[in-house]
Structure formats: structure tokens, C-alpha cells
Design a protein around this motif. Sequence first.
Motif, PDB file in Angstrom:
ATOM      1  N   THR A 225       0.827  -1.207   0.000  1.00 11.48           N
ATOM      2  CA  THR A 225       0.000   0.000   0.000  1.00 11.48           C
ATOM      3  C   THR A 225       0.861   1.257   0.000  1.00 11.48           C
ATOM      4  O   THR A 225       0.523   2.256  -0.655  1.00 11.48           O
ATOM      5  CB  THR A 225      -0.931  -0.004   1.217  1.00 11.48           C
TER       6      THR A 225
ATOM      7  N   ASP B 227      -6.161   2.032  -7.198  1.00 13.18           N
ATOM      8  CA  ASP B 227      -7.188   1.741  -6.202  1.00 13.18           C
ATOM      9  C   ASP B 227      -6.669   0.686  -5.225  1.00 13.18           C
ATOM     10  O   ASP B 227      -6.374  -0.447  -5.628  1.00 13.18           O
ATOM     11  CB  ASP B 227      -8.464   1.255  -6.896  1.00 13.18           C
TER      12      ASP B 227
ATOM     13  N   TYR C  47      -8.471  -0.429  -2.754  1.00  9.26           N
ATOM     14  CA  TYR C  47      -9.621  -1.189  -2.270  1.00  9.26           C
ATOM     15  C   TYR C  47     -10.226  -2.085  -3.355  1.00  9.26           C
ATOM     16  O   TYR C  47     -11.349  -2.564  -3.209  1.00  9.26           O
ATOM     17  CB  TYR C  47     -10.706  -0.246  -1.748  1.00  9.26           C
ATOM     18  N   ARG C  48      -9.509  -2.302  -4.425  1.00  9.88           N
ATOM     19  CA  ARG C  48     -10.038  -3.083  -5.533  1.00  9.88           C
ATOM     20  C   ARG C  48     -10.214  -4.544  -5.122  1.00  9.88           C
ATOM     21  O   ARG C  48      -9.608  -5.035  -4.166  1.00  9.88           O
ATOM     22  CB  ARG C  48      -9.100  -3.021  -6.737  1.00  9.88           C
ATOM     23  N   TYR C  49     -11.092  -5.224  -5.841  1.00  8.02           N
ATOM     24  CA  TYR C  49     -11.301  -6.655  -5.608  1.00  8.02           C
ATOM     25  C   TYR C  49     -11.249  -7.384  -6.946  1.00  8.02           C
ATOM     26  O   TYR C  49     -11.925  -6.967  -7.889  1.00  8.02           O
ATOM     27  CB  TYR C  49     -12.656  -6.917  -4.937  1.00  8.02           C
TER      28      TYR C  49
ATOM     29  N   PRO D  92      -7.878  -8.067  -4.493  1.00  8.91           N
ATOM     30  CA  PRO D  92      -6.784  -7.151  -4.141  1.00  8.91           C
ATOM     31  C   PRO D  92      -5.493  -7.515  -4.874  1.00  8.91           C
ATOM     32  O   PRO D  92      -5.250  -8.681  -5.204  1.00  8.91           O
ATOM     33  CB  PRO D  92      -6.634  -7.350  -2.629  1.00  8.91           C
TER      34      PRO D  92
ATOM     35  N   ASN E  96      -8.236   9.113   5.712  1.00  7.69           N
ATOM     36  CA  ASN E  96      -8.697   8.596   4.430  1.00  7.69           C
ATOM     37  C   ASN E  96      -7.547   8.233   3.497  1.00  7.69           C
ATOM     38  O   ASN E  96      -7.746   7.506   2.532  1.00  7.69           O
ATOM     39  CB  ASN E  96      -9.603   9.624   3.754  1.00  7.69           C
TER      40      ASN E  96
ATOM     41  N   GLN F 286      -4.820   6.134   3.250  1.00  8.83           N
ATOM     42  CA  GLN F 286      -4.153   4.982   3.845  1.00  8.83           C
ATOM     43  C   GLN F 286      -2.744   4.775   3.306  1.00  8.83           C
ATOM     44  O   GLN F 286      -1.957   4.052   3.911  1.00  8.83           O
ATOM     45  CB  GLN F 286      -4.993   3.731   3.607  1.00  8.83           C
TER      46      GLN F 286
END
Length: 300
Positions: A57, A65, A67-69, A71, A262, A264
Motif C-alpha cells: 500500500t 485503487d 480497495y479493488r477486488y 486485491p 482517508n 491509507q
Amino acid sequence: MSVTAGQQRRAAPDDDGRARRGRSGRRTPVWQWVLRYLLLLAVLALTVGPFLWQLSTSLKGAGEDIYRYPPSLVPHAATLDNYAGVAKIIPVWDFALNSLKVAVANVLTNCLGAALAGYALARMKFRGRKAALVVFLMAMLVPVESIMIAQFVTMRELQLNNTLIGVLLPACIGAMNVLLMRNAFAALPYEVEEAAFVDGANAWQRFLRIALPSVKGTLAVVAIFAFMGAWDDFLWPLIVLSDQSKFTLTIGLNFLHGTFANNQRLVAAGTVIAVLPLIVLFACLQRFFFRGVGEGAVKG
């Protein structure tokens, strides 16, 4: 029916093979090996996985992104801008220097004080030695949170609040470290020190030249524990320090969570900065660390 010598020679290897298999026991089934490695991989993922995710990160850019899925652990375009961003928001290197001062001083005081106290408890005969050992054992049972108010009042009366010495002093010698050193010195054979005593060596010479070099592994364990405890401590520095210029790294990084909750990426970069010195320390002392408290016997 008679057996020829050739038949006896041909049968001998089989008998030896059966004997070897008998001594070694049954072979472990393949499914047990697979299960063991799966459990090891699961433990590895639980312990190392969060750090790898934070590292990933911290290297991801603003356009990626997090927070993508599903990950993605590997950044598409790795960047160090997040680390530079942490330094722009807070004086992270000043905080790290304060933490380093406290941690290094904590290592020195714990190694020296625990070694002296451990040697006295293990080797010297004096009145009240067993009572002193019981006191160290009882000190391990007292929760730190229950004595923090008393510690703060003591630091205030000594006019050491809002100083790095006030952060260092309560943990300068840990009871656990004293007991570790005591057990390491107790494992040394008495004959070596008796021979040195006959040759005219005093207590300091026996401590410095014979006992202390034989417990390097335990000293490394004490050093790592003391550094980690001082570097990761958050609650006590938060209580005793009020001047931002004297904040340690753990307190300074708290500003990232409050102001930039916000983002991260910055939080992850700050976390990696805080963890990196611990990894470097363990990498340097790991060969001594794994000897641990088992070291102490003189090999002949």
C-alpha cells in the motif's frame, strides 16, 4: 536344508535394510507432510501478510485503487512519493531520532543493569538473595497500566516530565531481562570461575572476562526485547511528553491517523518507516538471538 554362503551374502543387505527401517520408525504419510506445510504457510500468511500488505500500500500511487477486488499485492507503478509525503506532513525523521535515542539508551541500560543484577543473583551469595529473586518475579505480575499514575507523579516530582529521560527511566531495567540473564549465568559451570578464583581473579574480572562473553546469545535477546519495547511504546510517552519537538515516532505517527485517516497510503508509509529499524536490528542479531537463553554452557 543348508544355506550357501552366496545366499547368506545376498540376504544380508535385506536384513540390514529392515533393521535400519526399524530403528528409524514408520515413514510419515504424505498427507501429514502436506498438512504440516499448509499449517506453516497459514501461520506465515497471518504473521507476514499484514506487513507485506502495508508495504504494498505504501508503494502504490494515488491513481491506483487500494480497495479493488480482488486485491493486488504488487503495485502496478511503484513510487516513493508516499514516504516523501509523510515527511512533509510531520517531522518524521525528528520523531524517529527521538525514538532512536530512547531505544538505544534503553538497550544499554537493560543490557548493563540486567547483566549485573543477573550475575549477582546467580553467582554471588548474600543475605536476601532469594527475597530479591521473588521481588523480580512479582514485578513481572504487576500490570504496567496500574502503576502509570505513580510513575507520572514520580517523574513530575523529579522534574523529568516532558523529557526523554522521563520516557526512558521507568523501563531502563526490566524484570524479565534480569531473570533471563540470571538463568543464563546460572547455567554456566562453576568449575571455570573457581579456577579463575584460584588464579587470583576478583569478582569483576570473573564477570567481565569469563561469564559475560559466555552469554552473548542472551544479551542479544535482551537487546532486541529492550529495543522493541522502547521503540513501540505508545502509552507512556503519550502521558509524559507534551512538547511536540520531543515526541517519539509512535506518537508522531498518530497525527497521520487523525488528520489523514482517508489516505491509507501515507499511514502505510509511516508504518513501514516505524517497522524498518526493528527488521534491521533483528537481521543483525538473529544468529545470536536463536541461541537465546540456551547459551551459557562452556563447550570443551
